[in-house]
Write an enzyme that holds these catalytic residues in place. Structure first.
Site, PDB file in Angstrom:
ATOM      1  N   SER A 188       0.821  -1.214   0.000  1.00 32.72           N
ATOM      2  CA  SER A 188       0.000   0.000   0.000  1.00 32.72           C
ATOM      3  C   SER A 188       0.855   1.265   0.000  1.00 32.72           C
ATOM      4  O   SER A 188       0.344   2.363  -0.160  1.00 32.72           O
ATOM      5  CB  SER A 188      -1.035   0.002   1.118  1.00 32.72           C
ATOM      6  OG  SER A 188      -0.386   0.016   2.338  1.00 32.72           O
ATOM      7  N   CYS A 221       0.303   0.697  10.595  1.00 36.78           N
ATOM      8  CA  CYS A 221       0.975  -0.605  10.469  1.00 36.78           C
ATOM      9  C   CYS A 221       0.630  -1.329   9.175  1.00 36.78           C
ATOM     10  O   CYS A 221      -0.490  -1.230   8.711  1.00 36.78           O
ATOM     11  CB  CYS A 221       0.585  -1.482  11.651  1.00 36.78           C
ATOM     12  SG  CYS A 221       1.285  -0.815  13.152  1.00 36.78           S
ATOM     13  N   PRO A 222       1.616  -2.033   8.593  1.00 36.17           N
ATOM     14  CA  PRO A 222       3.010  -2.215   9.052  1.00 36.17           C
ATOM     15  C   PRO A 222       3.953  -1.063   8.684  1.00 36.17           C
ATOM     16  O   PRO A 222       5.103  -1.062   9.108  1.00 36.17           O
ATOM     17  CB  PRO A 222       3.424  -3.500   8.330  1.00 36.17           C
ATOM     18  CG  PRO A 222       2.606  -3.492   7.064  1.00 36.17           C
ATOM     19  CD  PRO A 222       1.290  -2.853   7.428  1.00 36.17           C
ATOM     20  N   GLY A 224       3.776   1.018   5.323  1.00 35.47           N
ATOM     21  CA  GLY A 224       3.961   1.385   3.905  1.00 35.47           C
ATOM     22  C   GLY A 224       3.818   2.881   3.667  1.00 35.47           C
ATOM     23  O   GLY A 224       4.553   3.465   2.851  1.00 35.47           O
ATOM     24  N   ASP A 260      -5.391   4.738  19.918  1.00 37.23           N
ATOM     25  CA  ASP A 260      -6.524   4.841  18.995  1.00 37.23           C
ATOM     26  C   ASP A 260      -6.338   6.106  18.135  1.00 37.23           C
ATOM     27  O   ASP A 260      -6.196   7.209  18.682  1.00 37.23           O
ATOM     28  CB  ASP A 260      -7.814   4.931  19.831  1.00 37.23           C
ATOM     29  CG  ASP A 260      -9.054   4.975  18.958  1.00 37.23           C
ATOM     30  OD1 ASP A 260      -8.926   5.176  17.721  1.00 37.23           O
ATOM     31  OD2 ASP A 260     -10.154   4.812  19.507  1.00 37.23           O
ATOM     32  N   ASP A 276      -4.791   6.009   6.822  1.00 35.39           N
ATOM     33  CA  ASP A 276      -5.249   4.881   6.004  1.00 35.39           C
ATOM     34  C   ASP A 276      -6.064   3.916   6.878  1.00 35.39           C
ATOM     35  O   ASP A 276      -6.065   2.717   6.646  1.00 35.39           O
ATOM     36  CB  ASP A 276      -3.999   4.183   5.412  1.00 35.39           C
ATOM     37  CG  ASP A 276      -4.328   3.158   4.340  1.00 35.39           C
ATOM     38  OD1 ASP A 276      -5.404   3.246   3.731  1.00 35.39           O
ATOM     39  OD2 ASP A 276      -3.489   2.261   4.118  1.00 35.39           O
ATOM     40  N   LYS A 305     -12.499   4.842   2.622  1.00 34.21           N
ATOM     41  CA  LYS A 305     -12.850   3.488   2.173  1.00 34.21           C
ATOM     42  C   LYS A 305     -14.313   3.517   1.757  1.00 34.21           C
ATOM     43  O   LYS A 305     -15.167   4.015   2.512  1.00 34.21           O
ATOM     44  CB  LYS A 305     -12.640   2.476   3.306  1.00 34.21           C
ATOM     45  CG  LYS A 305     -11.292   2.589   4.011  1.00 34.21           C
ATOM     46  CD  LYS A 305     -10.146   2.068   3.174  1.00 34.21           C
ATOM     47  CE  LYS A 305      -8.817   2.335   3.871  1.00 34.21           C
ATOM     48  NZ  LYS A 305      -7.645   2.010   3.064  1.00 34.21           N
TER      49      LYS A 305
HETATM   50  N1  SAM Z   1      -1.060   2.381   5.546  1.00 33.93           N
HETATM   51  C1  SAM Z   1      -0.631   1.123   6.107  1.00 33.93           C
HETATM   52  C2  SAM Z   1       0.575   0.644   5.324  1.00 33.93           C
HETATM   53  O1  SAM Z   1       0.849   1.205   4.259  1.00 33.93           O
HETATM   54  O2  SAM Z   1       1.258  -0.275   5.773  1.00 33.93           O
HETATM   55  C3  SAM Z   1      -1.736   0.086   6.089  1.00 33.93           C
HETATM   56  C4  SAM Z   1      -2.856   0.471   6.968  1.00 33.93           C
HETATM   57  S1  SAM Z   1      -4.062  -0.772   7.131  1.00 33.93           S
HETATM   58  C5  SAM Z   1      -4.967  -0.615   5.651  1.00 33.93           C
HETATM   59  C6  SAM Z   1      -5.136  -0.095   8.302  1.00 33.93           C
HETATM   60  C7  SAM Z   1      -4.534   0.007   9.692  1.00 33.93           C
HETATM   61  O3  SAM Z   1      -5.389   0.850  10.440  1.00 33.93           O
HETATM   62  C8  SAM Z   1      -4.469  -1.321  10.435  1.00 33.93           C
HETATM   63  O4  SAM Z   1      -3.120  -1.580  10.785  1.00 33.93           O
HETATM   64  C9  SAM Z   1      -5.320  -1.100  11.682  1.00 33.93           C
HETATM   65  O5  SAM Z   1      -4.755  -1.667  12.846  1.00 33.93           O
HETATM   66  C10 SAM Z   1      -5.341   0.415  11.777  1.00 33.93           C
HETATM   67  N2  SAM Z   1      -6.510   0.975  12.487  1.00 33.93           N
HETATM   68  C11 SAM Z   1      -7.812   0.782  12.241  1.00 33.93           C
HETATM   69  N3  SAM Z   1      -8.562   1.488  13.107  1.00 33.93           N
HETATM   70  C12 SAM Z   1      -7.680   2.169  13.898  1.00 33.93           C
HETATM   71  C13 SAM Z   1      -7.816   3.067  14.975  1.00 33.93           C
HETATM   72  N4  SAM Z   1      -9.019   3.437  15.426  1.00 33.93           N
HETATM   73  N5  SAM Z   1      -6.699   3.562  15.538  1.00 33.93           N
HETATM   74  C14 SAM Z   1      -5.482   3.215  15.103  1.00 33.93           C
HETATM   75  N6  SAM Z   1      -5.276   2.361  14.084  1.00 33.93           N
HETATM   76  C15 SAM Z   1      -6.379   1.836  13.495  1.00 33.93           C
END
Ligand code: SAM
Length: 357
Positions: A188, A221-222, A224, A260, A276, A305
């Site tokens: 991503s 995470c992770p 990107g 959060d 993201d 999304k």
């Molecule tokens: N942009 C990231 C990358 O390039 O590696 C990928 C992100 S992934 C699509 C979505 C991330 O959002 C997940 O790791 C998830 O744990 C995190 N997430 C979802 N809701 C969240 C929240 N309320 N607070 C923090 N992180 C959150």
């Protein structure tokens, strides 16, 4: 005949692309209609005549179209080109073409159509020569003149048209092709790279995103997206309960907060906030506006999304919410939104504030 616009889009997003051009064309007082075939990867908006299609291609800002990857004025629909002399049949249709400076022989972005790309590549050579000879193409490539597009559906059928370079995608098939950096923690990363290249043009990027700046990555995470900021020299706070790639932590430019993303508050205003998180788009839109209004960040790039249904309505609902909140707060801003090539069921938004505190 069949004058109008040809808009390329991601396969499966034809209805969204059509809804958008209908709306923007009506605002220009052009009343046409869309021919839409599901999963075709394009939309044909038919206008009463060529002049009206040309007017739309000049006056609808390409960057205002969320779902379109390319915008082309259709001069002719090509049907049953004779296999022994396609070039002459196309030349016959080229009368109404403006003088063009470049040529792209393309297909829609579908698996079936892409099988034609070999044909397109080979066919470009004799066609370019013949178009130069009959005066439709300049003798040498000219980047400021319109680009001639031949969009082939199969070897005998397609569309002939042109785009204005200052108001269209510079990319072949409207696709930004990027190489995956092998040391990035997730694919991503390409979404954010494409967004940065599109929204922050080359001549301003050095000034707008550079070494020593600060950033926050919500839902990191992770890593990107964080990777893209780190490689440009930014110091990043990465917010996520999951694990960050060790390679990023080792750079010394990343601080990981297991918090959060909806509750995290930066200690100081940051230059960039990126997000993201997979959450309801309206909640993300609301959060992003709040960050800008509270002056927690100066600029942001984030994903919305999309739901399964009513994707078009949902995108515009989110954009309206953001714009009404920013205007109410007296902020002057530049908002851009695109369904990028590397986006799937999501769109990417960029907002920069001009008059931050
Ligand atoms: N942009 C990231 C990358 O390039 O590696 C990928 C992100 S992934 C699509 C979505 C991330 O959002 C997940 O790791 C998830 O744990 C995190 N997430 C979802 N809701 C969240 C929240 N309320 N607070 C923090 N992180 C959150």
């Amino acid at each position: 005949m069949n004058n109008g616009l040809l808009l390329y889009c991601r396969r499966g997003f034809e209805k969204e692309c059509a809804g958008e051009i209908d709306q923007l064309a009506s605002a220009q007082e052009v009343y046409g209609y869309c021919v839409v075939k599901d999963n075709s990867g394009y939309v044909n908006y038919i206008t009463p005549d060529l002049a009206q299609a040309d007017k739309l291609a000049k006056h609808i800002a390409f960057m205002k179209l969320v779902f379109a990857r390319q915008m082309i004025v259709v001069v002719a629909k090509l049907s049953d080109l004779p296999s022994d002399d396609r070039v002459s049949a196309i030349l016959e249709q080229s009368e109404c073409m403006p003088l063009c400076g470049d040529i792209r022989v393309e297909t829609p972005d579908t698996n079936e159509a892409k099988e034609l790309l070999g044909f397109c590549r080979k066919f470009t050579v004799p066609l370019r020569g013949a178009l130069r000879k009959n005066g439709t193409l300049t003798k040498k490539e000219h980047s400021k003149k319109p680009v001639l597009h031949l969009m082939m559906l199969d070897s005998g059928n397609g569309y002939l048209g042109y785009s204005y370079p200052e108001n269209s995608s510079p990319n072949f098939m409207g696709i930004s092709r990027l190489k995956f950096p092998s040391d990035a923690p997730s694919r991503s990363t390409l979404k954010l790279e494409e967004a940065i290249l599109l929204f922050l043009p080359k001549d301003t990027i050095e000034q707008r995103m550079h070494s020593g700046m600060t950033g926050v990555d919500l839902g990191a995470c992770p890593g990107g997206w964080t990777y893209q900021l780190v490689r440009r020299g930014l110091f990043v706070s990465a917010i996520d309960n999951g694990p960050m790639a060790q390679s990023l932590m080792d750079t010394g430019q990343v601080t990981h907060f297991m918090e959060d993303g909806f509750k995290f508050k930066p200690e100081k205003t940051v230059d960039w906030m990126i997000c993201d998180m997979v959450e309801k788009p309206i909640m993300v839109a609301d959060l992003m506006s709040d960050w800008l209004i509270k002056d927690w960040c100066r600029a942001t790039i984030f994903n919305l999304k999309l739901p399964m249904k009513k994707r078009f309505v949902e995108v515009y609902k989110c954009l309206e919410l953001i714009e009404s909140k920013l205007k109410k707060a007296g902020l002057s801003y530049n908002l851009q939104c695109k369904h990028l090539y590397h986006d799937r069921e999501e769109v990417t938004v960029s907002i920069e504030i001009h008059n931050h505190k």
